[in-house]
Design a protein around this motif. Structure first.
Motif, PDB file in Angstrom:
ATOM      1  N   LEU A  51       0.361  23.597 -28.313  1.00  0.00           N
ATOM      2  CA  LEU A  51       1.533  24.279 -28.861  1.00  0.00           C
ATOM      3  C   LEU A  51       1.317  24.582 -30.341  1.00  0.00           C
ATOM      4  O   LEU A  51       0.950  23.703 -31.116  1.00  0.00           O
ATOM      5  CB  LEU A  51       2.783  23.416 -28.701  1.00  0.00           C
ATOM      6  N   LEU A  52       1.534  25.838 -30.705  1.00  0.00           N
ATOM      7  CA  LEU A  52       1.437  26.270 -32.102  1.00  0.00           C
ATOM      8  C   LEU A  52       2.793  26.831 -32.499  1.00  0.00           C
ATOM      9  O   LEU A  52       3.236  27.843 -31.957  1.00  0.00           O
ATOM     10  CB  LEU A  52       0.350  27.342 -32.254  1.00  0.00           C
ATOM     11  N   ASN A  53       3.461  26.153 -33.431  1.00  0.00           N
ATOM     12  CA  ASN A  53       4.832  26.527 -33.800  1.00  0.00           C
ATOM     13  C   ASN A  53       5.740  26.622 -32.578  1.00  0.00           C
ATOM     14  O   ASN A  53       6.583  27.521 -32.463  1.00  0.00           O
ATOM     15  CB  ASN A  53       4.843  27.864 -34.557  1.00  0.00           C
ATOM     16  N   GLY A  54       5.538  25.711 -31.646  1.00  0.00           N
ATOM     17  CA  GLY A  54       6.374  25.665 -30.456  1.00  0.00           C
ATOM     18  C   GLY A  54       5.956  26.594 -29.338  1.00  0.00           C
ATOM     19  O   GLY A  54       6.487  26.510 -28.226  1.00  0.00           O
ATOM     20  N   GLU A  55       5.001  27.484 -29.598  1.00  0.00           N
ATOM     21  CA  GLU A  55       4.529  28.425 -28.576  1.00  0.00           C
ATOM     22  C   GLU A  55       3.298  27.855 -27.878  1.00  0.00           C
ATOM     23  O   GLU A  55       2.352  27.409 -28.536  1.00  0.00           O
ATOM     24  CB  GLU A  55       4.181  29.774 -29.202  1.00  0.00           C
ATOM     25  N   ASP A  56       3.300  27.869 -26.540  1.00  0.00           N
ATOM     26  CA  ASP A  56       2.151  27.405 -25.769  1.00  0.00           C
ATOM     27  C   ASP A  56       1.065  28.475 -25.821  1.00  0.00           C
ATOM     28  O   ASP A  56       1.230  29.571 -25.284  1.00  0.00           O
ATOM     29  CB  ASP A  56       2.562  27.136 -24.319  1.00  0.00           C
ATOM     30  N   ILE A  57      -0.049  28.174 -26.506  1.00  0.00           N
ATOM     31  CA  ILE A  57      -1.136  29.145 -26.641  1.00  0.00           C
ATOM     32  C   ILE A  57      -2.270  28.867 -25.657  1.00  0.00           C
ATOM     33  O   ILE A  57      -3.299  29.522 -25.693  1.00  0.00           O
ATOM     34  CB  ILE A  57      -1.693  29.161 -28.079  1.00  0.00           C
ATOM     35  N   SER A  58      -2.054  27.909 -24.746  1.00  0.00           N
ATOM     36  CA  SER A  58      -3.112  27.467 -23.837  1.00  0.00           C
ATOM     37  C   SER A  58      -3.619  28.590 -22.928  1.00  0.00           C
ATOM     38  O   SER A  58      -4.798  28.641 -22.601  1.00  0.00           O
ATOM     39  CB  SER A  58      -2.612  26.316 -22.953  1.00  0.00           C
ATOM     40  N   GLU A  59      -2.691  29.478 -22.507  1.00  0.00           N
ATOM     41  CA  GLU A  59      -3.035  30.490 -21.519  1.00  0.00           C
ATOM     42  C   GLU A  59      -3.151  31.894 -22.115  1.00  0.00           C
ATOM     43  O   GLU A  59      -3.350  32.855 -21.372  1.00  0.00           O
ATOM     44  CB  GLU A  59      -1.966  30.511 -20.408  1.00  0.00           C
ATOM     45  N   LEU A  60      -3.021  32.023 -23.417  1.00  0.00           N
ATOM     46  CA  LEU A  60      -3.062  33.355 -24.014  1.00  0.00           C
ATOM     47  C   LEU A  60      -4.421  34.011 -23.820  1.00  0.00           C
ATOM     48  O   LEU A  60      -5.460  33.352 -23.869  1.00  0.00           O
ATOM     49  CB  LEU A  60      -2.750  33.281 -25.514  1.00  0.00           C
ATOM     50  N   LYS A  61      -4.390  35.330 -23.619  1.00  0.00           N
ATOM     51  CA  LYS A  61      -5.627  36.096 -23.437  1.00  0.00           C
ATOM     52  C   LYS A  61      -5.532  37.407 -24.205  1.00  0.00           C
ATOM     53  O   LYS A  61      -4.450  37.832 -24.613  1.00  0.00           O
ATOM     54  CB  LYS A  61      -5.868  36.389 -21.948  1.00  0.00           C
ATOM     55  N   GLY A  62      -6.682  38.052 -24.390  1.00  0.00           N
ATOM     56  CA  GLY A  62      -6.723  39.387 -24.961  1.00  0.00           C
ATOM     57  C   GLY A  62      -6.067  39.494 -26.317  1.00  0.00           C
ATOM     58  O   GLY A  62      -6.290  38.694 -27.219  1.00  0.00           O
ATOM     59  N   LYS A  63      -5.210  40.515 -26.463  1.00  0.00           N
ATOM     60  CA  LYS A  63      -4.581  40.825 -27.749  1.00  0.00           C
ATOM     61  C   LYS A  63      -3.743  39.661 -28.261  1.00  0.00           C
ATOM     62  O   LYS A  63      -3.757  39.343 -29.458  1.00  0.00           O
ATOM     63  CB  LYS A  63      -3.717  42.080 -27.601  1.00  0.00           C
ATOM     64  N   LYS A  64      -2.992  38.999 -27.363  1.00  0.00           N
ATOM     65  CA  LYS A  64      -2.138  37.888 -27.783  1.00  0.00           C
ATOM     66  C   LYS A  64      -2.961  36.715 -28.310  1.00  0.00           C
ATOM     67  O   LYS A  64      -2.565  36.034 -29.255  1.00  0.00           O
ATOM     68  CB  LYS A  64      -1.233  37.451 -26.634  1.00  0.00           C
ATOM     69  N   LEU A  65      -4.119  36.462 -27.697  1.00  0.00           N
ATOM     70  CA  LEU A  65      -4.994  35.399 -28.181  1.00  0.00           C
ATOM     71  C   LEU A  65      -5.564  35.765 -29.549  1.00  0.00           C
ATOM     72  O   LEU A  65      -5.636  34.921 -30.441  1.00  0.00           O
ATOM     73  CB  LEU A  65      -6.124  35.128 -27.183  1.00  0.00           C
ATOM     74  N   ARG A  66      -5.958  37.022 -29.716  1.00  0.00           N
ATOM     75  CA  ARG A  66      -6.474  37.462 -31.027  1.00  0.00           C
ATOM     76  C   ARG A  66      -5.414  37.296 -32.108  1.00  0.00           C
ATOM     77  O   ARG A  66      -5.712  36.883 -33.229  1.00  0.00           O
ATOM     78  CB  ARG A  66      -6.938  38.923 -30.958  1.00  0.00           C
ATOM     79  N   GLN A  67      -4.171  37.629 -31.773  1.00  0.00           N
ATOM     80  CA  GLN A  67      -3.084  37.468 -32.740  1.00  0.00           C
ATOM     81  C   GLN A  67      -2.873  35.995 -33.094  1.00  0.00           C
ATOM     82  O   GLN A  67      -2.647  35.654 -34.258  1.00  0.00           O
ATOM     83  CB  GLN A  67      -1.802  38.073 -32.172  1.00  0.00           C
ATOM     84  N   ALA A  68      -2.949  35.124 -32.086  1.00  0.00           N
ATOM     85  CA  ALA A  68      -2.794  33.685 -32.337  1.00  0.00           C
ATOM     86  C   ALA A  68      -3.936  33.164 -33.190  1.00  0.00           C
ATOM     87  O   ALA A  68      -3.742  32.282 -34.044  1.00  0.00           O
ATOM     88  CB  ALA A  68      -2.724  32.924 -31.018  1.00  0.00           C
ATOM     89  N   ARG A  69      -5.121  33.717 -33.005  1.00  0.00           N
ATOM     90  CA  ARG A  69      -6.295  33.243 -33.748  1.00  0.00           C
ATOM     91  C   ARG A  69      -6.199  33.552 -35.233  1.00  0.00           C
ATOM     92  O   ARG A  69      -6.868  32.910 -36.039  1.00  0.00           O
ATOM     93  CB  ARG A  69      -7.564  33.869 -33.152  1.00  0.00           C
ATOM     94  N   GLU A  70      -5.394  34.544 -35.592  1.00  0.00           N
ATOM     95  CA  GLU A  70      -5.200  34.819 -37.016  1.00  0.00           C
ATOM     96  C   GLU A  70      -4.505  33.645 -37.701  1.00  0.00           C
ATOM     97  O   GLU A  70      -4.656  33.438 -38.898  1.00  0.00           O
ATOM     98  CB  GLU A  70      -4.371  36.095 -37.203  1.00  0.00           C
TER      99      GLU A  70
END
Length: 209
Positions: A51-70
Motif C-alpha cells: 500500500l502506497l498512501n493507502g492505494e494497493d499498488i500490488s496489481e498495477l500494470k502499464g501506465k498506472k504502474l509507471r505513474q506509481a513508480r514516479e
C-alpha cells in the motif's frame, strides 16, 4: 525452502510513517534487498499487499504502474555498478526524466535547467556535467545516484545499503546529505543496511530481519 520453492522473504508486515526512516538491518542474505525491491515493484511478490498512501499498488500494470513508480525510487549500493559508464553525469540524471516523459528530449534548455537543479541539490558542481562515472570518486558517483532517484520528485525511497561501498570518510557526508534532503523534501526512507551504527544514526524506527 518449502516443497521445492525458495521463500526469499516470508511473513513480513511493516508500516512506514510519512517523512520518517525505517531502518532495516540484518546479515547478508536475509532478504533485506529483496523486501525493498519488492515493495517498489522491481521484483514481483507472490502474496500479500503493498500500500502506497493507502492505494494497493500490488496489481498495477502499464501506465498506472509507471505513474506509481514516479512516487517511489531506489538508491543502489554500488554507484559504479548502477551507472552506465558511457553516460555523462548530465545524461545519467536526465535519463529518468526522458523515460517517464517528464521532458521532451527536444527541450534541451528545460532538461539542462532541471539537471543543474538536481546537481545543486545533491552537492555536485556544475563543472562535472560532462564528466563520466570513472572520472569521479565514490561519493560523487553516489550523489549522481541520489540525484537520479530524486529526478521524478518521489516521496518514498528505498536506500539499499547506499553507503556500504563508500570510504568511511565519505559515508558521513552522504548520510548527512540524505538527512538534509529528507527534511527539505519531506521524503520517506526505507534504509537497508547491515551496519548497526549507520541504522542507529539515521532511523526513526528499526526492523531487524
Amino acid at each position: 525452502t518449502h516443497g521445492g520453492i525458495l521463500h526469499a522473504v516470508d511473513d513480513v508486515t511493516l508500516k512506514i510513517e510519512r517523512g520518517t526512516t525505517l531502518g532495516v538491518v540484518g546479515e547478508s542474505g536475509c532478504g533485506k534487498s529483496t523486501l525493498g525491491r519488492t515493495i517498489i515493484r522491481l521484483l514481483e511478490r507472490t502474496d500479500g499487499q503493498i500500500l502506497l498512501n493507502g492505494e494497493d499498488i500490488s496489481e498495477l500494470k502499464g501506465k498506472k504502474l509507471r505513474q506509481a513508480r514516479e512516487k517511489m525510487q531506489i538508491i543502489f549500493q554500488d554507484p559504479f555498478a548502477s551507472l552506465n559508464p558511457r553516460m555523462t553525469v548530465s545524461e545519467a540524471i536526465m535519463e529518468p526524466l526522458l523515460i517517464q516523459k517528464i521532458y521532451d528530449k527536444k527541450d534541451k534548455e528545460g532538461l539542462q535547467k532541471r539537471v543543474h537543479e538536481l546537481m545543486n541539490l545533491v552537492g555536485l558542481a556544475e563543472r562535472l556535467t560532462n564528466s563520466y562515472p570513472h572520472e569521479l570518486d565514490g561519493g560523487r558517483r553516489q550523489r549522481i545516484g541520489i540525484a537520479r532517484a530524486l529526478a521524478l520528485r518521489p516521496k518514498f525511497i528505498v536506500c539499499d545499503e547506499p553507503v556500504s561501498a563508500l570510504d568511511v570518510s565519505i559515508q558521513a557526508q552522504i548520510l548527512n546529505l540524505m538527512q538534509d534532503l529528507q527534511d527539505e523534501l519531506d521524503l520517506t526512507y526505507m534504509f537497508i543496511t547491515h551496519d548497526l551504527s549507520v541504522v542507529k544514526h539515521c532511523s526513526n524506527q528499526i526492523m531487524v530481519m
